[in-house]
Scaffold this motif. Structure first.
Motif, mmCIF file in Angstrom:
data_model
loop_
_atom_site.group_PDB
_atom_site.id
_atom_site.type_symbol
_atom_site.label_atom_id
_atom_site.label_comp_id
_atom_site.label_asym_id
_atom_site.label_seq_id
_atom_site.Cartn_x
_atom_site.Cartn_y
_atom_site.Cartn_z
ATOM 1 N N ALA A 33 90.970 67.228 74.276
ATOM 2 C CA ALA A 33 91.133 68.636 73.747
ATOM 3 C C ALA A 33 89.857 69.412 74.222
ATOM 4 N N ALA A 34 89.877 70.628 74.985
ATOM 5 C CA ALA A 34 88.800 71.335 75.657
ATOM 6 C C ALA A 34 88.215 72.316 74.377
ATOM 7 N N GLY A 35 86.957 72.407 74.714
ATOM 8 C CA GLY A 35 86.233 73.368 73.699
ATOM 9 C C GLY A 35 85.990 73.128 72.224
ATOM 10 N N PRO A 86 79.543 69.575 65.584
ATOM 11 C CA PRO A 86 79.504 69.994 64.210
ATOM 12 C C PRO A 86 78.033 70.089 63.866
ATOM 13 N N GLN A 87 77.343 71.377 63.694
ATOM 14 C CA GLN A 87 75.985 71.688 63.729
ATOM 15 C C GLN A 87 75.435 71.156 62.362
ATOM 16 N N GLN A 88 76.493 71.102 61.398
ATOM 17 C CA GLN A 88 75.833 70.630 60.025
ATOM 18 C C GLN A 88 75.416 69.022 60.137
ATOM 19 N N LEU A 89 75.885 68.248 61.314
ATOM 20 C CA LEU A 89 75.748 66.934 61.616
ATOM 21 C C LEU A 89 74.664 66.646 62.467
ATOM 22 N N TRP A 90 74.578 67.331 63.487
ATOM 23 C CA TRP A 90 73.522 67.034 64.582
ATOM 24 C C TRP A 90 72.869 68.147 65.064
ATOM 25 N N CYS A 91 71.393 67.848 65.209
ATOM 26 C CA CYS A 91 70.442 68.852 65.962
ATOM 27 C C CYS A 91 70.403 68.600 67.346
ATOM 28 N N ASP A 151 76.963 66.004 78.868
ATOM 29 C CA ASP A 151 76.857 67.290 78.539
ATOM 30 C C ASP A 151 77.516 67.734 77.623
ATOM 31 N N ASP A 152 78.672 66.845 77.172
ATOM 32 C CA ASP A 152 79.615 66.987 76.360
ATOM 33 C C ASP A 152 79.297 66.652 75.103
ATOM 34 N N TYR A 153 78.606 67.303 74.246
ATOM 35 C CA TYR A 153 77.906 66.875 73.013
ATOM 36 C C TYR A 153 78.956 66.354 71.840
ATOM 37 N N PRO A 154 80.080 67.138 71.709
ATOM 38 C CA PRO A 154 81.059 66.385 70.932
ATOM 39 C C PRO A 154 81.329 65.085 71.346
ATOM 40 N N ARG A 193 81.290 59.095 70.674
ATOM 41 C CA ARG A 193 80.800 57.792 71.087
ATOM 42 C C ARG A 193 79.953 57.123 70.231
ATOM 43 N N HIS A 194 78.947 57.946 69.621
ATOM 44 C CA HIS A 194 78.098 57.336 68.250
ATOM 45 C C HIS A 194 78.897 56.573 67.276
ATOM 46 N N ALA A 195 79.752 57.520 66.726
ATOM 47 C CA ALA A 195 80.779 56.971 65.606
ATOM 48 C C ALA A 195 81.579 55.765 66.179
ATOM 49 N N ALA A 196 81.873 55.751 67.509
ATOM 50 C CA ALA A 196 82.620 54.411 67.758
ATOM 51 C C ALA A 196 81.750 53.426 67.942
ATOM 52 N N TYR A 197 80.557 53.536 68.488
ATOM 53 C CA TYR A 197 79.593 52.063 68.510
ATOM 54 C C TYR A 197 79.023 51.839 67.236
#
Length: 211
Positions: free
Chosen positions: A14-16, A20-25, A144-147, A152-156
């Motif tokens: 899904a594009a766009g 989640p700004q409340q989770l990552w800076c 550059d696709d930060y979501p 990937r962080h969650a998967a690892y």
């Protein structure tokens, strides 16, 4: 067909999707050096404390007097090779065994190499977590696709959790951290520069190579 360490299938995206700004800076960097050949471009730091998974490993000989082992994935960084320009994502892995805590930056290649070595001996939950991680992985780097990077962080993280809970000994966690893992420094008296070195792995007060 049975899954293997190399299982990978493309899946529609899904594009766009917003990060989640409340989770990552997201913090951009300019000309900060990781080592002699790599530069830090961007860092993603969790706004909340990273999840830490822990369990006790009993002594194999007397089944008592065990050691507490913890594991966690922390910050994310995008690094670029100063010569080739190749960019990839790395994840801060922290492993503690008793009072000793070690850290290392692990890329997908590091996780995949560990899976190739250990997959046949993994318990079914660890195999399933790795298979899901591979099925959801894209064929080409998407730094550059930060979501996507956060996903990937969650998967690892899920793979790390299952490895910890089903490992027979702490050795596998230390093996995943790699031979270049460093001991975490004490928190007391750290400067702001040391904080950046701890969170992002940059060299402190080190000039960047000229382009």
């Amino acid at each position: 067909a049975g899954a293997s360490a190399g299982t990978r299938r493309p899946r529609p995206r899904a594009a766009g999707r917003p990060l989640p700004q409340q989770l990552w800076c997201v913090t951009p960097f300019e000309r900060r050096r990781v080592d002699a050949w790599r530069m830090l471009e961007t860092a993603l730091t969790p706004r909340l404390c990273p999840r830490v998974f822990s369990r006790e490993f009993l002594d194999a000989r007397n089944r008592s007097g065990g050691v507490i082992v913890g594991a966690s994935l922390g910050s994310i960084r995008v690094v670029r090779h100063a010569v080739t320009g190749w960019r990839h994502v790395e994840y801060l892995l922290m492993v503690s065994v008793g009072d000793r805590c070690r850290r290392s930056w692990r890329s997908h290649s590091d996780f995949a190499a560990h899976a190739r070595r250990r997959y046949r001996g993994w318990a079914p939950p660890a195999r399933a977590a790795w298979t899901v991680a591979e099925v959801e992985r894209r064929w080409l780097p998407c730094v550059d696709d930060y979501p996507y990077v956060a996903a990937r962080h969650a998967a690892y993280e899920a793979v790390l959790r299952e490895i910890l809970f089903h490992a027979e000994a702490p050795d596998e966690l230390l093996e995943l951290a790699g031979g270049a893992a460093e001991d975490l420094p004490p928190r007391d008296g750290e400067s702001s520069g040391d904080e950046e070195a701890l969170l992002f792995g940059v060299e402190v007060d080190a000039p960047a190579p000229s382009p």
